[in-house]
Design a protein around this motif. Structure first.
Motif, PDB file in Angstrom:
ATOM      1  N   LEU A 107       0.827  -1.211   0.000  1.00 46.49           N
ATOM      2  CA  LEU A 107       0.000   0.000   0.000  1.00 46.49           C
ATOM      3  C   LEU A 107       0.857   1.255   0.000  1.00 46.49           C
ATOM      4  CD1 LEU A 107      -0.154   1.679   2.947  1.00 46.49           C
ATOM      5  CD2 LEU A 107      -1.491  -0.299   3.613  1.00 46.49           C
ATOM      6  N   LEU A 108       0.220   2.329  -0.427  1.00 46.99           N
ATOM      7  CA  LEU A 108       0.759   3.684  -0.351  1.00 46.99           C
ATOM      8  C   LEU A 108      -0.392   4.565   0.119  1.00 46.99           C
ATOM      9  CD1 LEU A 108       3.266   5.456  -0.986  1.00 46.99           C
ATOM     10  CD2 LEU A 108       2.246   5.873  -3.239  1.00 46.99           C
ATOM     11  N   ASN A 109      -0.178   5.295   1.217  1.00 49.88           N
ATOM     12  CA  ASN A 109      -1.251   6.059   1.850  1.00 49.88           C
ATOM     13  C   ASN A 109      -0.758   7.470   2.198  1.00 49.88           C
ATOM     14  OD1 ASN A 109      -2.661   6.033   5.171  1.00 49.88           O
ATOM     15  ND2 ASN A 109      -3.578   6.890   3.351  1.00 49.88           N
ATOM     16  N   TYR A 110      -1.507   8.479   1.726  1.00 47.90           N
ATOM     17  CA  TYR A 110      -1.200   9.880   2.055  1.00 47.90           C
ATOM     18  C   TYR A 110      -2.328  10.440   2.910  1.00 47.90           C
ATOM     19  CZ  TYR A 110      -0.732  14.907   1.724  1.00 47.90           C
ATOM     20  OH  TYR A 110      -0.639  16.235   2.042  1.00 47.90           O
ATOM     21  N   ASN A 111      -1.966  11.168   3.983  1.00 49.57           N
ATOM     22  CA  ASN A 111      -2.955  11.771   4.878  1.00 49.57           C
ATOM     23  C   ASN A 111      -2.581  13.209   5.209  1.00 49.57           C
ATOM     24  OD1 ASN A 111      -4.485   9.206   5.619  1.00 49.57           O
ATOM     25  ND2 ASN A 111      -2.419   8.662   6.293  1.00 49.57           N
ATOM     26  N   THR A 112      -3.602  14.028   5.338  1.00 52.56           N
ATOM     27  CA  THR A 112      -3.467  15.335   5.957  1.00 52.56           C
ATOM     28  C   THR A 112      -4.737  15.563   6.773  1.00 52.56           C
ATOM     29  OG1 THR A 112      -3.151  17.717   5.602  1.00 52.56           O
ATOM     30  CG2 THR A 112      -4.365  16.521   3.903  1.00 52.56           C
ATOM     31  N   SER A 113      -4.598  16.023   8.005  1.00 45.92           N
ATOM     32  CA  SER A 113      -5.762  16.074   8.882  1.00 45.92           C
ATOM     33  C   SER A 113      -5.660  17.251   9.852  1.00 45.92           C
ATOM     34  CB  SER A 113      -5.885  14.764   9.671  1.00 45.92           C
ATOM     35  OG  SER A 113      -6.899  14.848  10.649  1.00 45.92           O
ATOM     36  N   LEU A 122       2.970  10.275   4.906  1.00 49.99           N
ATOM     37  CA  LEU A 122       3.048   9.291   3.836  1.00 49.99           C
ATOM     38  C   LEU A 122       3.450   7.948   4.435  1.00 49.99           C
ATOM     39  CD1 LEU A 122       2.849   8.843   0.753  1.00 49.99           C
ATOM     40  CD2 LEU A 122       5.316   9.254   0.645  1.00 49.99           C
ATOM     41  N   LEU A 123       2.606   6.937   4.218  1.00 49.62           N
ATOM     42  CA  LEU A 123       2.852   5.586   4.699  1.00 49.62           C
ATOM     43  C   LEU A 123       2.996   4.655   3.500  1.00 49.62           C
ATOM     44  CD1 LEU A 123       0.031   5.480   7.403  1.00 49.62           C
ATOM     45  CD2 LEU A 123       2.467   5.693   7.873  1.00 49.62           C
ATOM     46  N   SER A 124       4.000   3.798   3.515  1.00 47.96           N
ATOM     47  CA  SER A 124       4.174   2.823   2.444  1.00 47.96           C
ATOM     48  C   SER A 124       4.717   1.537   3.041  1.00 47.96           C
ATOM     49  CB  SER A 124       5.131   3.355   1.374  1.00 47.96           C
ATOM     50  OG  SER A 124       6.406   3.651   1.920  1.00 47.96           O
ATOM     51  N   ASP A 149       6.890   5.235   7.711  1.00 52.18           N
ATOM     52  CA  ASP A 149       6.093   6.437   7.967  1.00 52.18           C
ATOM     53  C   ASP A 149       7.013   7.656   7.950  1.00 52.18           C
ATOM     54  OD1 ASP A 149       4.669   8.561   9.029  1.00 52.18           O
ATOM     55  OD2 ASP A 149       3.944   7.484  10.790  1.00 52.18           O
ATOM     56  N   THR A 150       6.746   8.593   7.039  1.00 49.60           N
ATOM     57  CA  THR A 150       7.419   9.888   7.076  1.00 49.60           C
ATOM     58  C   THR A 150       6.342  10.948   7.240  1.00 49.60           C
ATOM     59  OG1 THR A 150       8.834  11.439   5.853  1.00 49.60           O
ATOM     60  CG2 THR A 150       7.476   9.956   4.538  1.00 49.60           C
ATOM     61  N   SER A 151       6.449  11.764   8.287  1.00 51.82           N
ATOM     62  CA  SER A 151       5.358  12.650   8.676  1.00 51.82           C
ATOM     63  C   SER A 151       5.836  14.043   9.026  1.00 51.82           C
ATOM     64  CB  SER A 151       4.615  12.074   9.902  1.00 51.82           C
ATOM     65  OG  SER A 151       4.008  10.845   9.612  1.00 51.82           O
ATOM     66  N   THR A 161       9.030  17.265  11.772  1.00 50.96           N
ATOM     67  CA  THR A 161       9.165  16.251  10.728  1.00 50.96           C
ATOM     68  C   THR A 161       9.973  15.073  11.268  1.00 50.96           C
ATOM     69  OG1 THR A 161       9.112  17.942   8.994  1.00 50.96           O
ATOM     70  CG2 THR A 161      10.003  15.791   8.390  1.00 50.96           C
ATOM     71  N   TYR A 162       9.474  13.873  11.046  1.00 50.19           N
ATOM     72  CA  TYR A 162      10.192  12.691  11.528  1.00 50.19           C
ATOM     73  C   TYR A 162       9.797  11.489  10.684  1.00 50.19           C
ATOM     74  CZ  TYR A 162       6.265  10.265  13.777  1.00 50.19           C
ATOM     75  OH  TYR A 162       5.110   9.570  14.014  1.00 50.19           O
ATOM     76  N   HIS A 163      10.497  10.374  10.900  1.00 48.99           N
ATOM     77  CA  HIS A 163      10.141   9.136  10.213  1.00 48.99           C
ATOM     78  C   HIS A 163      10.328   7.973  11.173  1.00 48.99           C
ATOM     79  CE1 HIS A 163      14.351   7.805   9.725  1.00 48.99           C
ATOM     80  NE2 HIS A 163      14.619   9.084   9.574  1.00 48.99           N
ATOM     81  N   THR A 164       9.582   6.891  10.907  1.00 50.11           N
ATOM     82  CA  THR A 164       9.676   5.698  11.745  1.00 50.11           C
ATOM     83  C   THR A 164       9.153   4.509  10.955  1.00 50.11           C
ATOM     84  OG1 THR A 164       9.098   4.759  13.908  1.00 50.11           O
ATOM     85  CG2 THR A 164       7.375   5.957  12.768  1.00 50.11           C
ATOM     86  N   TYR A 165       9.511   3.315  11.408  1.00 49.90           N
ATOM     87  CA  TYR A 165       8.926   2.085  10.866  1.00 49.90           C
ATOM     88  C   TYR A 165       7.829   1.620  11.812  1.00 49.90           C
ATOM     89  CZ  TYR A 165      12.632   1.678   7.402  1.00 49.90           C
ATOM     90  OH  TYR A 165      13.476   1.907   6.348  1.00 49.90           O
TER      91      TYR A 165
END
Length: 246
Positions: A107-113, A122-124, A149-151, A161-165
């Motif tokens: 999957l590839l998922n983009y969110n803004t909330s 962005l989740l992939s 996850d890069t957010s 801004t950060y990223h994680t698995y």
């Protein structure tokens, strides 16, 4: 804003109803499109609150693979204050190879909330799923996998801004009663692998009553929590679902 939504609803309803619809996928039916405009309005004693929940799906299903594209936009206001302006876009695929009842997914998922304090996310990732029950009238599926996850989040008034698995666990349930009543639920628990307090919960639950092959009355109860920002929402909406198989 509300009148613009009504025009979109009527336009897409006409498109979905101009051709004969099939009830489900079969040997000659590979595509499915649906549009579900839902919402709620409350006006009393000079106070007004409304919530619009629009969901557009397009699915392709072949023998060994399926591709799903979903867009959701939620917009809400209470009096003059904004409560929701949340957009999510999913594209995912399932590959039906290997042992029976198992399949692979990506999957590839983009969110803004606005409500969950997500500027951009962005989740992939990919994983494996197993269908405990897989019948036309009943479906019970569990899946697990790894996401990157890069957010860009709003934390204490600052953009971070950060990223994680993440480990992504999903439970999916669907029941169909006499091809009239459908009950379905999808719940995700997505834990960060290096931050115990950092987890995401998403739960989407729906109940629909089919009036025609292309038209249903639907209701939706959704719960979302972004624990890193300390934000959550609980949304109940109702409306119509227009769909067509071809």
């Amino acid at each position: 804003m509300i009148f613009k939504e009504i025009r979109y609803i009527l336009f897409l309803a006409i498109i979905l109803c101009t051709a004969k619809a099939s009830a489900q996928y079969n040997d000659s039916t590979f595509y499915h499109i649906s549009f579900a405009p839902m919402g709620s309005i409350n006006k009393a004693n000079g106070n007004t609150a409304y919530l619009l929940n629009n969901n557009l799906k397009f699915n392709i299903r072949k023998k060994d693979i399926s591709l799903n594209f979903t867009n959701t936009w939620i917009y809400g206001r209470q009096n003059v204050g904004l409560t929701n302006n949340d957009y999510s876009s999913f594209i995912d695929f399932n590959l039906y190879k290997g042992p029976e009842h198992f399949y692979y997914w990506g999957l590839l998922n983009y969110n803004t909330s606005y409500s969950l304090k997500i500027n951009n996310q962005l989740l992939s990732g990919a994983g494996i799923a197993y269908s405990i029950i897989d019948k036309p009238t009943a479906y019970f599926n569990v899946s697990d996998g790894i996401l990157y996850d890069t957010s860009d989040l709003l934390l204490a008034g600052n953009n971070v801004t950060y990223h994680t698995y993440r480990n992504s666990f999903r439970l999916a349930i669907k029941f169909n009663i006499n091809n009239v009543v459908t009950v379905e639920s999808n719940t995700f628990l997505q834990n960060s692998l290096d931050r115990g307090y950092d987890y995401i919960i998403r739960s989407t639950n729906g109940l629909s009553f089919k009036l025609r092959s292309w038209l249903s009355i639907s209701s939706s109860l959704n719960y979302n929590r972004q624990n890193r920002t300390g934000s959550e929402n609980l949304l109940f909406t109702y409306g119509m679902n227009f769909e067509k198989y071809f």
